[in-house]
Structure formats: C-alpha cells, structure tokens
Design a protein around this motif. Structure first.
Motif, PDB file in Angstrom:
ATOM      1  N   UNK A 129      39.230  38.232  23.712  1.00 27.90           N
ATOM      2  CA  UNK A 129      40.048  37.287  24.499  1.00 27.90           C
ATOM      3  C   UNK A 129      41.536  37.530  24.220  1.00 27.90           C
ATOM      4  N   UNK A 130      42.321  37.621  25.271  1.00 25.04           N
ATOM      5  CA  UNK A 130      43.767  37.903  25.153  1.00 25.04           C
ATOM      6  C   UNK A 130      44.541  36.582  25.044  1.00 25.04           C
ATOM      7  N   UNK A 131      44.620  36.048  23.806  1.00 20.96           N
ATOM      8  CA  UNK A 131      45.309  34.761  23.618  1.00 20.96           C
ATOM      9  C   UNK A 131      46.821  34.895  23.727  1.00 20.96           C
ATOM     10  N   UNK A 132      47.371  36.105  23.467  1.00 22.36           N
ATOM     11  CA  UNK A 132      48.830  36.297  23.635  1.00 22.36           C
ATOM     12  C   UNK A 132      49.217  36.089  25.098  1.00 22.36           C
ATOM     13  N   UNK A 133      48.376  36.612  25.988  1.00 18.31           N
ATOM     14  CA  UNK A 133      48.676  36.520  27.420  1.00 18.31           C
ATOM     15  C   UNK A 133      48.263  35.201  28.051  1.00 18.31           C
ATOM     16  N   UNK A 134      47.420  34.441  27.343  1.00 20.64           N
ATOM     17  CA  UNK A 134      46.954  33.165  27.915  1.00 20.64           C
ATOM     18  C   UNK A 134      48.044  32.109  27.760  1.00 20.64           C
ATOM     19  N   UNK A 135      49.062  32.266  28.586  1.00 21.64           N
ATOM     20  CA  UNK A 135      50.230  31.380  28.562  1.00 21.64           C
ATOM     21  C   UNK A 135      50.197  30.480  29.798  1.00 21.64           C
ATOM     22  N   UNK A 136      51.213  29.654  29.895  1.00 24.65           N
ATOM     23  CA  UNK A 136      51.425  28.881  31.116  1.00 24.65           C
ATOM     24  C   UNK A 136      52.075  29.765  32.171  1.00 24.65           C
ATOM     25  N   UNK A 137      51.535  29.754  33.379  1.00 26.80           N
ATOM     26  CA  UNK A 137      52.131  30.483  34.515  1.00 26.80           C
ATOM     27  C   UNK A 137      52.501  29.488  35.599  1.00 26.80           C
ATOM     28  N   UNK A 138      53.644  29.729  36.227  1.00 23.46           N
ATOM     29  CA  UNK A 138      54.138  28.756  37.220  1.00 23.46           C
ATOM     30  C   UNK A 138      54.459  29.378  38.583  1.00 23.46           C
ATOM     31  N   UNK A 139      54.264  30.694  38.725  1.00 17.23           N
ATOM     32  CA  UNK A 139      54.407  31.322  40.056  1.00 17.23           C
ATOM     33  C   UNK A 139      53.252  32.299  40.236  1.00 17.23           C
ATOM     34  N   UNK A 140      52.741  32.381  41.467  1.00 19.69           N
ATOM     35  CA  UNK A 140      51.474  33.076  41.680  1.00 19.69           C
ATOM     36  C   UNK A 140      51.499  33.914  42.954  1.00 19.69           C
ATOM     37  N   UNK A 141      50.724  35.026  42.931  1.00 16.95           N
ATOM     38  CA  UNK A 141      50.452  35.770  44.167  1.00 16.95           C
ATOM     39  C   UNK A 141      49.581  34.890  45.062  1.00 16.95           C
ATOM     40  N   UNK A 142      49.746  35.051  46.354  1.00 16.82           N
ATOM     41  CA  UNK A 142      49.015  34.178  47.286  1.00 16.82           C
ATOM     42  C   UNK A 142      47.645  34.782  47.621  1.00 16.82           C
ATOM     43  N   UNK A 143      46.849  34.907  46.596  1.00 17.22           N
ATOM     44  CA  UNK A 143      45.515  35.508  46.687  1.00 17.22           C
ATOM     45  C   UNK A 143      44.548  34.450  46.158  1.00 17.22           C
ATOM     46  N   UNK A 144      43.467  34.169  46.880  1.00 15.31           N
ATOM     47  CA  UNK A 144      42.597  33.081  46.400  1.00 15.31           C
ATOM     48  C   UNK A 144      41.934  33.394  45.064  1.00 15.31           C
ATOM     49  N   UNK A 145      41.635  32.351  44.314  1.00 12.11           N
ATOM     50  CA  UNK A 145      40.838  32.508  43.087  1.00 12.11           C
ATOM     51  C   UNK A 145      39.388  32.664  43.540  1.00 12.11           C
ATOM     52  N   UNK A 146      38.726  33.753  43.131  1.00  9.37           N
ATOM     53  CA  UNK A 146      37.352  33.972  43.621  1.00  9.37           C
ATOM     54  C   UNK A 146      36.411  32.816  43.289  1.00  9.37           C
ATOM     55  N   UNK A 147      35.521  32.552  44.222  1.00  2.39           N
ATOM     56  CA  UNK A 147      34.512  31.491  44.023  1.00  2.39           C
ATOM     57  C   UNK A 147      33.727  31.721  42.734  1.00  2.39           C
ATOM     58  N   UNK A 148      33.438  33.002  42.441  1.00  2.00           N
ATOM     59  CA  UNK A 148      32.635  33.306  41.241  1.00  2.00           C
ATOM     60  C   UNK A 148      33.383  32.889  39.975  1.00  2.00           C
ATOM     61  N   UNK A 149      34.715  33.046  39.975  1.00  3.12           N
ATOM     62  CA  UNK A 149      35.506  32.644  38.794  1.00  3.12           C
ATOM     63  C   UNK A 149      35.490  31.118  38.673  1.00  3.12           C
ATOM     64  N   UNK A 150      35.706  30.431  39.796  1.00  6.48           N
ATOM     65  CA  UNK A 150      35.677  28.964  39.762  1.00  6.48           C
ATOM     66  C   UNK A 150      34.299  28.480  39.286  1.00  6.48           C
ATOM     67  N   UNK A 151      33.252  29.143  39.754  1.00  2.00           N
ATOM     68  CA  UNK A 151      31.891  28.765  39.365  1.00  2.00           C
ATOM     69  C   UNK A 151      31.658  28.962  37.872  1.00  2.00           C
TER      70      UNK A 151
END
Ligand SMILES: Cc1cc2nc3c(=O)[nH]c(=O)nc-3n(C[C@H](O)[C@H](O)[C@H](O)COP(=O)(O)O)c2cc1C
Length: 185
Positions: free
Chosen positions: A1-23
């Motif tokens: 697990x990449x805990x260094x990179x698991x930061x707060x993000x506040x701007x995003x590419x306009x690409x949907x989060x895959x249903x499989x990830x949400x699931x």
C-alpha cells in the motif's frame, strides 16, 4: 500500500470512478471493524452526473487556502462522492467507526489510484435532503473521489502545519517528525 501517496486530493480528471472500484470500497467498508460490532453506519454512493453536480456546492474545500486556489472549478471537480451517515441511536464510540470507515474507503480507492478528500465541512442537512437519507440517520462525513490531476507531497514540518501549493497548485503537506510523536519503551 502506497501510504506516502495516499494524500488528500482536491482536483481531478473528469473520468468516472469505475463501478468495480466503488463496489470493492463498499465491500471492504461493509466488513470494517466497529465498536461492539454495532454497525451504525450507512453509505450513499453518489455517481450519477446529475447527483454529483448537485453535491458540488454542498461541500467546502481547503480551509487553509484562498477559495480561488483550494476550490476545484468545473472540469476539476470530483467525479463521485460517498456519504457516510450514522444512526442517531449509535453508541458514543461510534464516531471512531466513522473514522475507520472513511479510511477504509480512501485506502481501497487509492489501491486503484483513485484519490480522495475526506470532507467534514459540509452542508449536512441539504445533503440529507438531496439524497433522501432516511430519518434516524445523520450525515457525518463525505468522501470526494476522482483520479487526481495534481501531486501532493509530504514535507518536513518547519514553522507551520498549514499545507501550501506551488505555482502549478501541487500540494505540500508538512507532517510532524517521528521522534516528536513516537516513543518506544
Ligand atoms: C476529519 C477530516 C475532515 C476533513 N474535512 C475537510 C474538508 O471539509 N474540506 C477539505 O478540503 N479537506 C478536508 N480534510 C482534509 C484535510 O485538510 C487533510 O487531510 C489535511 O490537510 C492533511 O493532508 P493529507 O490528507 O494529504 O495528509 C479533512 C480531513 C479529515 C481527516
């Protein structure tokens, strides 16, 4: 697990989060630890374009920054949200459950490079109404989600705990040193 990179993000590419990830996020949070195994939390996954748009004005970004730097504009906004609501009958320890739950969701998302922002500065009553969250529950936290379009880096703490940006609006987040927070006996 990449805990260094698991930061707060506040701007995003306009690409949907895959249903499989949400699931996968929902399955992992379903079985997360909670006080007395009481399971007082329910989740609303907001991923339709219409509802995602309606959520945007109901969350507040980056209290440490001027609005024009910290608040994502159209084309940068999160592409999904998870709203965590807690039963009004839950035991007092259950706010710890909310913390465990949101971190479980964020960590699962980040395993798939989906970034997030935990949000407590929210218009909880309006979110409750918009999403028809049942009576007997109260909205406690929101997790904003999307594929990050900026970087965020942990830096050594000097004078201030405030996070700051460079000219490309990448984030720098000062953290206390290990020797200041950990004691081994
Ligand atoms: C309980 C909690 C509530 C937060 N609420 C907000 C919020 O309402 N808006 C926001 O932009 N960031 C919010 N954040 C994100 C914090 O500002 C962020 O975690 C902090 O600056 C440290 O950055 P890092 O997550 O990259 O370590 C929240 C974080 C936590 C844990």
């Amino acid at each position: 697990m990449d805990y260094q990179g698991m930061r707060t993000y506040r701007r995003f590419h306009q690409e949907p989060v895959p249903e499989a990830v949400l699931g996968e996020m929902m399955e992992n949070v379903r079985i997360a630890s909670c006080a007395k195994n009481d399971q007082p939390l329910i989740y609303t996954v907001v991923r339709s374009a219409e509802m995602v748009k309606a959520m945007q004005p109901l969350v507040k970004w980056a209290a440490a920054l001027p609005k024009e730097l910290g608040t994502p504009v159209e084309g940068e906004q999160p592409t999904a949200f998870v709203v965590i609501a807690k039963s009004e009958r839950a035991v007092p320890l259950s706010d710890i459950d909310v913390g465990i739950a949101v971190n479980t969701l964020a960590a699962t998302a980040w395993e798939h490079k989906v970034g997030s922002c935990i949000m407590a500065s929210i218009n909880a009553p309006k979110i409750q109404e918009l999403l028809a969250i049942p009576e007997g529950y109260k909205v406690r936290l929101v997790l904003a989600l999307g594929y990050p379009s900026h970087k965020s880096t942990v830096v050594e703490l000097k004078d201030s705990l405030d996070y700051y940006l460079d000219e490309e609006r990448n984030y720098y987040v000062p953290k206390r040193a290990l020797e200041d927070i950990v004691t081994y006996k």
